[in-house]
Design a protein around this motif. Structure first.
Motif, PDB file in Angstrom:
ATOM      1  N   SER A  49       0.825  -1.202   0.000  1.00 25.94           N
ATOM      2  CA  SER A  49       0.000   0.000   0.000  1.00 25.94           C
ATOM      3  C   SER A  49       0.863   1.257   0.000  1.00 25.94           C
ATOM      4  O   SER A  49       0.574   2.223  -0.709  1.00 25.94           O
ATOM      5  CB  SER A  49      -0.924   0.011   1.225  1.00 25.94           C
ATOM      6  OG  SER A  49      -1.815  -1.074   1.182  1.00 25.94           O
ATOM      7  N   GLN A  52       2.297   1.852  -3.419  1.00 27.93           N
ATOM      8  CA  GLN A  52       1.276   2.361  -4.334  1.00 27.93           C
ATOM      9  C   GLN A  52       1.015   3.847  -4.096  1.00 27.93           C
ATOM     10  O   GLN A  52       0.918   4.636  -5.043  1.00 27.93           O
ATOM     11  CB  GLN A  52      -0.029   1.571  -4.162  1.00 27.93           C
ATOM     12  CG  GLN A  52       0.038   0.157  -4.705  1.00 27.93           C
ATOM     13  CD  GLN A  52      -1.255  -0.600  -4.455  1.00 27.93           C
ATOM     14  OE1 GLN A  52      -1.890  -0.447  -3.419  1.00 27.93           O
ATOM     15  NE2 GLN A  52      -1.647  -1.425  -5.410  1.00 27.93           N
ATOM     16  N   ILE A  53       0.926   4.237  -2.820  1.00 29.68           N
ATOM     17  CA  ILE A  53       0.638   5.629  -2.501  1.00 29.68           C
ATOM     18  C   ILE A  53       1.789   6.535  -2.924  1.00 29.68           C
ATOM     19  O   ILE A  53       1.585   7.613  -3.493  1.00 29.68           O
ATOM     20  CB  ILE A  53       0.337   5.786  -0.996  1.00 29.68           C
ATOM     21  CG1 ILE A  53      -1.038   5.196  -0.687  1.00 29.68           C
ATOM     22  CG2 ILE A  53       0.376   7.251  -0.572  1.00 29.68           C
ATOM     23  CD1 ILE A  53      -1.430   5.255   0.764  1.00 29.68           C
ATOM     24  N   ARG A  56       1.695   7.032  -6.670  1.00 30.42           N
ATOM     25  CA  ARG A  56       0.598   7.899  -7.105  1.00 30.42           C
ATOM     26  C   ARG A  56       0.869   9.351  -6.747  1.00 30.42           C
ATOM     27  O   ARG A  56       0.609  10.257  -7.536  1.00 30.42           O
ATOM     28  CB  ARG A  56      -0.722   7.430  -6.481  1.00 30.42           C
ATOM     29  CG  ARG A  56      -1.239   6.132  -7.084  1.00 30.42           C
ATOM     30  CD  ARG A  56      -2.482   5.665  -6.362  1.00 30.42           C
ATOM     31  NE  ARG A  56      -3.582   6.598  -6.523  1.00 30.42           N
ATOM     32  CZ  ARG A  56      -4.439   6.577  -7.543  1.00 30.42           C
ATOM     33  NH1 ARG A  56      -4.307   5.678  -8.501  1.00 30.42           N
ATOM     34  NH2 ARG A  56      -5.423   7.447  -7.613  1.00 30.42           N
ATOM     35  N   LEU A  57       1.431   9.592  -5.578  1.00 26.31           N
ATOM     36  CA  LEU A  57       1.702  10.968  -5.170  1.00 26.31           C
ATOM     37  C   LEU A  57       2.836  11.602  -5.980  1.00 26.31           C
ATOM     38  O   LEU A  57       2.863  12.821  -6.166  1.00 26.31           O
ATOM     39  CB  LEU A  57       2.050  11.025  -3.680  1.00 26.31           C
ATOM     40  CG  LEU A  57       0.892  10.769  -2.702  1.00 26.31           C
ATOM     41  CD1 LEU A  57       1.376  10.850  -1.267  1.00 26.31           C
ATOM     42  CD2 LEU A  57      -0.243  11.766  -2.921  1.00 26.31           C
ATOM     43  N   THR A  60       1.649  13.810  -8.897  1.00 33.06           N
ATOM     44  CA  THR A  60       0.616  14.817  -8.672  1.00 33.06           C
ATOM     45  C   THR A  60       1.184  16.233  -8.663  1.00 33.06           C
ATOM     46  O   THR A  60       2.381  16.450  -8.507  1.00 33.06           O
ATOM     47  CB  THR A  60      -0.087  14.582  -7.317  1.00 33.06           C
ATOM     48  OG1 THR A  60       0.878  14.759  -6.267  1.00 33.06           O
ATOM     49  CG2 THR A  60      -0.665  13.181  -7.247  1.00 33.06           C
ATOM     50  N   VAL A 105      -2.785  11.832   1.395  1.00 37.28           N
ATOM     51  CA  VAL A 105      -2.595  10.441   1.817  1.00 37.28           C
ATOM     52  C   VAL A 105      -3.938   9.827   2.200  1.00 37.28           C
ATOM     53  O   VAL A 105      -4.243   8.693   1.840  1.00 37.28           O
ATOM     54  CB  VAL A 105      -1.602  10.362   2.999  1.00 37.28           C
ATOM     55  CG1 VAL A 105      -1.536   8.943   3.550  1.00 37.28           C
ATOM     56  CG2 VAL A 105      -0.220  10.810   2.558  1.00 37.28           C
ATOM     57  N   ARG A 107      -6.846  10.631   1.049  1.00 36.43           N
ATOM     58  CA  ARG A 107      -7.623  10.381  -0.168  1.00 36.43           C
ATOM     59  C   ARG A 107      -7.161   9.096  -0.842  1.00 36.43           C
ATOM     60  O   ARG A 107      -7.970   8.286  -1.302  1.00 36.43           O
ATOM     61  CB  ARG A 107      -7.487  11.559  -1.136  1.00 36.43           C
ATOM     62  CG  ARG A 107      -8.326  11.400  -2.394  1.00 36.43           C
ATOM     63  CD  ARG A 107      -8.164  12.586  -3.324  1.00 36.43           C
ATOM     64  NE  ARG A 107      -9.110  12.512  -4.437  1.00 36.43           N
ATOM     65  CZ  ARG A 107      -8.911  11.818  -5.548  1.00 36.43           C
ATOM     66  NH1 ARG A 107      -7.780  11.137  -5.695  1.00 36.43           N
ATOM     67  NH2 ARG A 107      -9.806  11.787  -6.502  1.00 36.43           N
ATOM     68  N   GLU A 108      -5.840   8.896  -0.900  1.00 34.42           N
ATOM     69  CA  GLU A 108      -5.326   7.679  -1.517  1.00 34.42           C
ATOM     70  C   GLU A 108      -5.735   6.448  -0.707  1.00 34.42           C
ATOM     71  O   GLU A 108      -6.063   5.405  -1.268  1.00 34.42           O
ATOM     72  CB  GLU A 108      -3.800   7.747  -1.635  1.00 34.42           C
ATOM     73  CG  GLU A 108      -3.288   8.841  -2.558  1.00 34.42           C
ATOM     74  CD  GLU A 108      -3.818   8.696  -3.972  1.00 34.42           C
ATOM     75  OE1 GLU A 108      -4.034   7.564  -4.425  1.00 34.42           O
ATOM     76  OE2 GLU A 108      -4.036   9.735  -4.630  1.00 34.42           O
ATOM     77  N   LEU A 112      -7.908   3.469  -2.320  1.00 34.45           N
ATOM     78  CA  LEU A 112      -7.087   2.280  -2.503  1.00 34.45           C
ATOM     79  C   LEU A 112      -7.869   1.039  -2.097  1.00 34.45           C
ATOM     80  O   LEU A 112      -8.413   0.988  -0.993  1.00 34.45           O
ATOM     81  CB  LEU A 112      -5.826   2.392  -1.639  1.00 34.45           C
ATOM     82  CG  LEU A 112      -4.567   1.650  -2.079  1.00 34.45           C
ATOM     83  CD1 LEU A 112      -4.085   2.169  -3.423  1.00 34.45           C
ATOM     84  CD2 LEU A 112      -3.478   1.794  -1.040  1.00 34.45           C
ATOM     85  N   GLN A 283      -6.351  16.967  -3.058  1.00 34.25           N
ATOM     86  CA  GLN A 283      -4.986  16.581  -3.369  1.00 34.25           C
ATOM     87  C   GLN A 283      -4.214  17.700  -4.057  1.00 34.25           C
ATOM     88  O   GLN A 283      -3.004  17.752  -4.012  1.00 34.25           O
ATOM     89  CB  GLN A 283      -5.017  15.349  -4.271  1.00 34.25           C
ATOM     90  CG  GLN A 283      -3.681  14.740  -4.561  1.00 34.25           C
ATOM     91  CD  GLN A 283      -3.861  13.414  -5.260  1.00 34.25           C
ATOM     92  OE1 GLN A 283      -4.608  12.569  -4.822  1.00 34.25           O
ATOM     93  NE2 GLN A 283      -3.158  13.217  -6.328  1.00 34.25           N
ATOM     94  N   GLU A 349      -9.725   6.708 -13.714  1.00 34.48           N
ATOM     95  CA  GLU A 349      -8.975   6.138 -12.582  1.00 34.48           C
ATOM     96  C   GLU A 349      -9.877   5.385 -11.624  1.00 34.48           C
ATOM     97  O   GLU A 349      -9.444   4.424 -10.986  1.00 34.48           O
ATOM     98  CB  GLU A 349      -8.245   7.254 -11.824  1.00 34.48           C
ATOM     99  CG  GLU A 349      -6.943   7.695 -12.469  1.00 34.48           C
ATOM    100  CD  GLU A 349      -6.086   8.507 -11.513  1.00 34.48           C
ATOM    101  OE1 GLU A 349      -6.381   8.509 -10.304  1.00 34.48           O
ATOM    102  OE2 GLU A 349      -5.142   9.141 -11.985  1.00 34.48           O
TER     103      GLU A 349
END
Length: 520
Positions: A49, A52-53, A56-57, A60, A105, A107-108, A112, A283, A349
């Protein structure tokens, strides 16, 4: 930046009561490698996890903004070389960037999917139950078949570039699209909520022997699958603030007990939360310029190309919001937001955690031969009858189309998509319907049995409320109070509770009715 993100992530998990342990991580940032010690679960799933975060961040706007802000901190005279790292962190915290990072974080974490078995195929992350996936796939085929049939019957292409004259006309009347009266008589909604309900009623779990399944036999409702739903004791624990001992904004502020003081306290708490941008989990850090730029890009796509679904959007607005006493004045806004939404590829997404799959269509090259399929419409969402009502109530809150659009998109990818996708998720439409029927049967069994016997199954009445999250069925002020609570508790479960409460409120009258029509 990502050191803070991971620390925030582990803090959230640790504060929620999960067992934790120390673990060493290495993070790559701008070509530099950092060793990072974080609090994490003893389970290896957390590391997946976190990875993945972080990934993704990294892509951004927040990442670049944090980096820029950190560099600007270096010019601050308070920064000392000896305590560089701590000073930069302190300044980022004082300027509000730590809160923005925590929101990102959060939001992810929200979107997720829960960690599954490492060897589980991707579709299991979207929906763990095979029969649900199969039902959703079958439903999607029906929708696509209906859209293609309409396309063939009317001889209208799925998409085409507008002529220069058409582009100019649309650009000039962008804020007055409601004045147009196009001939929409030949267009029909791809499906209506009642069609979707019939699909949900037909759901069956092939692993169950229905003759022996006591839970299904004892259930009087229309939904014939077994899923875990909350009982009243659990709900009392989950929704303590909605108990009778607590004052409720929208109810108690209309009483004679110091309404000004009561409302002022709630507004104070709300402003504090808004100041920290807690609920929206924004975000982008609240970058209005970025919202406007994205909206203008989508607007340009609408102006340059027309889609068949544009007519479905026009038709839906005309059939629903335009005939509503609250929302008819927002007709132009609804066209603007929904047309832009249909072109927004960032919406795709949400299919990473949605049981649905975006529909595709084949495109042709200049020679006329078919090439690989593309998602159609570009956002992957085919509007249905009543879809515009997800946007209409928000028009009361935002007068800037770009802000209205960004808030609606966030509400959709968090909550509203679950209301028209077949899944076993606790906030999914199947669970909400089952929750409604179980609550009503448990607490008002005589009413449920009476309505069932006269052919007025309660879900046939309540389904249209639930699938729209009550939009169009409550006055706007009451509806926004409901949606506030959906945001506050991060769940649609309360929609099913309200549907049950309406039946409880009207129970005495409903016991006298003798038909579905009179019950309605």
């Amino acid at each position: 930046c990502f050191q803070k993100a991971l620390l925030c992530f582990s803090w959230i998990r640790a504060s929620s009561g999960h067992p934790t342990a120390l673990a060493e991580y290495q993070v790559q940032l701008d070509g530099h490698q950092f060793n990072l010690t974080v609090m994490m679960e003893e389970s290896p799933e957390l590391s997946v996890s976190i990875t993945q975060i972080v990934q993704r961040l990294k892509g951004t706007q927040l990442h670049s903004q944090l980096e820029k802000q950190a560099k600007e901190c270096l010019d601050n005279p308070e920064i000392k070389i000896e305590t560089l790292k701590d000073d930069v962190r302190r300044l980022l915290k004082e300027s509000g960037w730590e809160r923005k990072l925590q929101n990102a974080v959060y939001r992810e974490l929200h979107i997720l999917p829960p960690p599954g078995h490492p060897r589980a195929p991707p579709e299991h992350m979207k929906e763990p139950l095979a029969y649900m996936r199969k039902a959703q796939a079958s439903w999607e085929k029906r929708i696509i078949k209906s859209l293609n049939s309409m396309c063939s019957e009317l001889g209208i292409p799925l998409a085409q570039k507008r002529s220069t004259l058409e582009q100019k006309e649309l650009y000039n009347k962008w804020n007055e699209m409601g004045t147009d009266e196009p001939d929409l008589s030949k267009f029909r909604p791809v499906y209506a909520p009642k069609d979707f309900l019939e699909v949900l009623i037909s759901l069956r779990n092939p692993n169950n022997e229905y003759k022996e399944d006591i839970s299904v036999k004892s259930h009087w409702g229309l939904i014939q699958v077994s899923l875990n739903t909350s009982d009243i004791p659990r709900m009392k624990e989950m929704y303590q603030e909605l108990g009778l001992a607590h004052g409720q904004l929208g109810i108690d502020d209309h009483s004679h007990v110091l309404p000004d003081l009561f409302e002022s306290e709630h507004i104070h708490i709300g402003n504090k939360g808004a100041g920290m941008r807690m609920v929206s989990g924004d975000q982008s850090g609240g970058n209005d310029d970025q919202d406007v730029a994205h909206y203008e890009q989508l607007k340009a796509r609408v102006i340059h190309h027309g889609l068949l679904v544009d007519n479905l959007i026009y038709k839906d607005v005309k059939l629903t919001a335009s005939n509503d006493d609250y929302y008819f004045v927002f007709e132009d806004y609804l066209y603007q937001v929904l047309l832009c939404f249909s072109r927004d590829t960032t919406v795709l997404e949400h299919f990473n955690y949605n049981s649905a799959t975006p529909p595709t269509s084949c495109i042709q090259n200049k020679s006329g031969s078919e090439q690989s399929g593309v998602v159609y419409p570009p956002n992957g969402v085919i509007p249905f009858h009543g879809f515009s009502m997800y946007v209409a109530p928000l028009c009361f809150l935002y007068n800037e189309p770009s802000k209205l659009y960004s808030v609606f998109r966030e509400m959709y990818v968090r909550y509203f998509f679950r209301l028209h996708s077949i899944s076993s998720h606790p906030s999914g439409i199947v669970s909400l319907c089952l929750q409604f029927e179980r609550l009503l049967q448990t607490h008002l069994p005589q009413l449920f049995y009476h309505l069932r016997e006269i052919g007025a199954q309660p879900l046939r009445i309540a389904f249209k409320w639930i699938v729209r999250a009550f939009s169009g069925y409550l006055s706007t002020d009451q509806l926004l109070l409901l949606w506030d609570r959906i945001l506050g508790y991060d769940s649609l479960e309360i929609v099913a509770v309200l549907a049950t409460a309406v039946f409880a409120f009207r129970a005495e009258n409903l016991m006298e009715v003798t038909s579905l029509a009179s019950a309605e």
